[in-house]
Design a protein around this motif. Sequence first.
Motif, PDB file in Angstrom:
ATOM      1  N   SER A 103       0.851  -1.197   0.000  1.00  8.66           N
ATOM      2  CA  SER A 103       0.000   0.000   0.000  1.00  8.66           C
ATOM      3  C   SER A 103       0.877   1.235   0.000  1.00  8.66           C
ATOM      4  O   SER A 103       2.046   1.191   0.341  1.00  8.66           O
ATOM      5  CB  SER A 103      -0.925  -0.008   1.213  1.00  8.66           C
ATOM      6  N   GLU A 108      -1.704   7.430   2.609  1.00  5.41           N
ATOM      7  CA  GLU A 108      -2.582   7.158   3.768  1.00  5.41           C
ATOM      8  C   GLU A 108      -2.250   8.096   4.931  1.00  5.41           C
ATOM      9  O   GLU A 108      -3.141   8.627   5.611  1.00  5.41           O
ATOM     10  CB  GLU A 108      -2.421   5.702   4.212  1.00  5.41           C
ATOM     11  N   GLN A 112      -4.784  10.901   6.600  1.00  6.38           N
ATOM     12  CA  GLN A 112      -5.115  10.890   8.031  1.00  6.38           C
ATOM     13  C   GLN A 112      -4.769  12.234   8.686  1.00  6.38           C
ATOM     14  O   GLN A 112      -5.526  12.751   9.507  1.00  6.38           O
ATOM     15  CB  GLN A 112      -4.350   9.772   8.753  1.00  6.38           C
TER      16      GLN A 112
END
Length: 190
Positions: A103, A108, A112
């Motif tokens: 990933s 990510e 966040q």
Amino acid sequence: MQLPRIQISQQYTKIGLSKTPGQLSIEQPNAELNLHRENVKVNVSTEKSQLEIDSTVAWSALGSSKLIEMRDRIAQSAFDISMQNIAEIAQNGDRMMEITNHSNAFAEIARQNAFKDRPVELTGEPSFDNVDIEYRPSAVNIEVQPGSITFDPVLNSPRVQYDPGKLETYIKQKNMISFSVVGGKWDASI
């Protein structure tokens, strides 16, 4: 011929009594008590009781605390947030170093952090027991000096007065003897 008769009549002496009854008079004057009373003396001394109410925790929970307390709370929140950020940076560094993870760790982490909320606590923790009450009752000192009652009675002697009665005697009727001749005339000389 009818003989004359001698008739004798007699009257007794009657004695009369005149009596005046005696009189007794008694008077008893009341005694004099001469009462002396000393009152009871009560001395009561006390200090002021102390009631301390500390509502700073309640005002802090409402967001109306003192400036120093507010500054300390902001500093503590900033310290906690910085510690969380350091921990997250370390975790994110570990995620980015994993090359076996397929990933995209950078994307990510960026997603966040874009919508992350980092609240600063300006109010204290609400609770039903935020007001501290401390009561210290004072001591009460009571001194009683008893009173007294003294009697100094004066007894009065009774007053007695006696008037003796009188008894008077007198002759109510004198004694007498009378002789009379009844039934004819009698002329005789002796």
